[in-house]
Write a protein that holds these residues in place. Structure first.
Motif, short mmCIF file in Angstrom:
data_model
loop_
_atom_site.label_atom_id
_atom_site.label_comp_id
_atom_site.label_asym_id
_atom_site.label_seq_id
_atom_site.Cartn_x
_atom_site.Cartn_y
_atom_site.Cartn_z
N GLY A 140 5.40 -4.28 -2.60
CA GLY A 140 4.05 -4.81 -2.43
C GLY A 140 3.33 -5.06 -3.74
N LYS A 141 4.08 -5.17 -4.82
CA LYS A 141 3.47 -5.39 -6.12
C LYS A 141 2.71 -6.73 -6.17
CE LYS A 141 6.18 -6.14 -9.62
NZ LYS A 141 5.84 -7.54 -9.96
N SER A 142 3.35 -7.79 -5.65
CA SER A 142 2.67 -9.10 -5.66
C SER A 142 1.40 -9.04 -4.83
CB SER A 142 3.57 -10.20 -5.11
OG SER A 142 4.84 -10.08 -5.65
N SER A 143 1.47 -8.36 -3.69
CA SER A 143 0.28 -8.25 -2.85
C SER A 143 -0.84 -7.55 -3.62
CB SER A 143 0.58 -7.45 -1.58
OG SER A 143 1.69 -8.01 -0.91
N LYS A 185 1.45 0.70 1.40
CA LYS A 185 1.81 0.56 2.83
C LYS A 185 1.56 1.86 3.58
CE LYS A 185 5.52 -2.73 1.68
NZ LYS A 185 6.73 -3.41 2.14
N GLY A 210 9.76 -5.76 -2.89
CA GLY A 210 9.49 -5.33 -1.52
C GLY A 210 8.47 -4.21 -1.40
N ALA A 218 -2.28 -2.43 0.44
CA ALA A 218 -2.71 -3.74 -0.04
C ALA A 218 -2.98 -4.69 1.12
CB ALA A 218 -1.65 -4.34 -0.95
N ARG A 219 -2.18 -4.61 2.16
CA ARG A 219 -2.31 -5.58 3.25
C ARG A 219 -3.31 -5.15 4.30
NH1 ARG A 219 3.02 -7.74 6.12
NH2 ARG A 219 2.52 -6.13 7.65
N ASP A 254 -0.37 2.17 5.83
CA ASP A 254 -0.59 1.83 7.25
C ASP A 254 0.67 1.98 8.09
OD1 ASP A 254 0.44 -1.42 7.28
OD2 ASP A 254 -0.09 -0.53 5.37
#
Ligand code: GDP
Ligand code: ZN
Length: 296
Positions: free
Chosen positions: A175-178, A117, A173, A146-147, A119
């Motif tokens: 961002g591991k899944s992302s 993250k 929260g 990631a996003r 960003d």
């Protein structure tokens, strides 16, 4: 029927999903044994068209554990790398990061810290300052997003993943899944299939699973957790798992120094000089305490 080899890609209780070439077999162990971990290379025997029994586990190259007072739990076997996922926001836990680092050191696994993250500009300075502590200890820190920068993130991580067996861990929260979805095409579908195969549809996120990108590149997703107990580590393992202790070990007045309150302790004096952070030493102290509380 003959015995074949395969890799354990998911475990649920005493049920295991084994990938053998292009086929997946639902395996169980003999008797009450459940000492098989995701990532294990196992030799299994077919008992029905899509079921088998595990006969033998091949010798493991590495093994990552966590544990509480009562038992230790195998997280994954044969890992070469650990990606610790943290984010600029929400705030991450230093305790968890350091515990993961200690587990990696003790298990002979190379750790990386992924700061996700990037960003979220306003949160970057503070987060960078916090991860700098780990960079100073010599751990590689990778800044990703990631996003908002998926292609760049992929390009950055793929060369590090190639030919390795990498587990991603992190608090929820971060961002591991992302990241997993970015790195493993079809990860969500594969997870649903694995859950169905292990009859645990409800528990999609509660088990560790291994994705094969190719024959020698494995990515392991572990459920997010808030605690990382390390009761199984002995004092000797702990002092070696804190990298920054290294240069001072052997310089204490007492050869069997615990580095807790002893006079003439080289580690304590390094803490006083600011060469070792108080936060890391406090965790060492806590882990020595946990180690002494273990009941198995
Ligand atoms: P997990 O709980 O660690 O698996 O995290 P998720 O992948 O579910 O992400 C948690 C939240 O962070 C979601 O709302 C994501 O969309 C968001 N997120 C993930 N990666 C990024 C990123 O690079 N930048 C921003 N701004 N948000 C992200
Ligand atoms: Zn000492």
């Amino acid at each position: 029927m003959g015995v074949e080899a395969g890799v354990v890609i998911a475990a649920h209780g005493r049920h295991y999903l084994v990938q053998a070439g292009d086929t997946r077999v639902h395996c169980v162990t003999r008797g009450k044994k459940s000492d098989v971990a995701v990532g294990d290379v196992v030799h299994w025997k077919r008992t029905s068209p899509d079921q088998g029994v595990i006969e033998r586990i091949e010798e493991r190259k590495t093994l990552l554990y966590r544990s509480d007072q009562y038992k230790s739990k195998l997280l994954a076997a044969n890992l070469t790398q650990l990606f610790i996922v943290v984010a600029t926001e929400p705030s991450f836990s230093d305790d968890l990061v350091s515990r993961a680092l200690v587990a990696a050191e003790a298990g002979g696994i190379r750790p990386y810290i992924l700061l996700n993250k990037m960003d979220v500009a306003e949160a970057v300075p503070k987060a960078r300052e916090r991860v700098a502590l780990y960079a100073r200890l010599g751990y590689p820190v990778l800044e990703v997003s990631a996003r908002s920068a998926p292609e760049e993130t992929k390009a950055q991580l793929e060369p590090l993943l190639a030919g390795q067996s990498t587990i991603l861990i992190g608090q929820s929260g971060m961002g591991k899944s992302s990241l997993i979805n970015l790195l493993v095409p079809g990860a969500e579908l594969a997870t649903r299939e694995i859950s169905a195969a292990l009859d645990s549809g409800k528990h999609t996120t509660t088990f560790t699973r291994l994705f094969m990108l190719d024959g020698k590149t494995f990515i392991i997703d572990s459920p997010g957790f808030q605690e990382f107990g390390l009761y199984h580590l002995t004092e000797g393992m702990l002092e070696r798992a804190f990298r920054e202790f290294g240069p001072h070990l052997g310089n204490c007045r007492f050869y069997n120094c615990h580095h807790l309150a002893e006079p003439g302790c080289a580690i304590l004096s390094a803490v006083e000089q600011g060469e070792i952070t108080a936060m890391r030493h406090a965790l060492y102290q806590q882990l020595v305490h946990e180690s002494s509380q273990k009941l198995y």
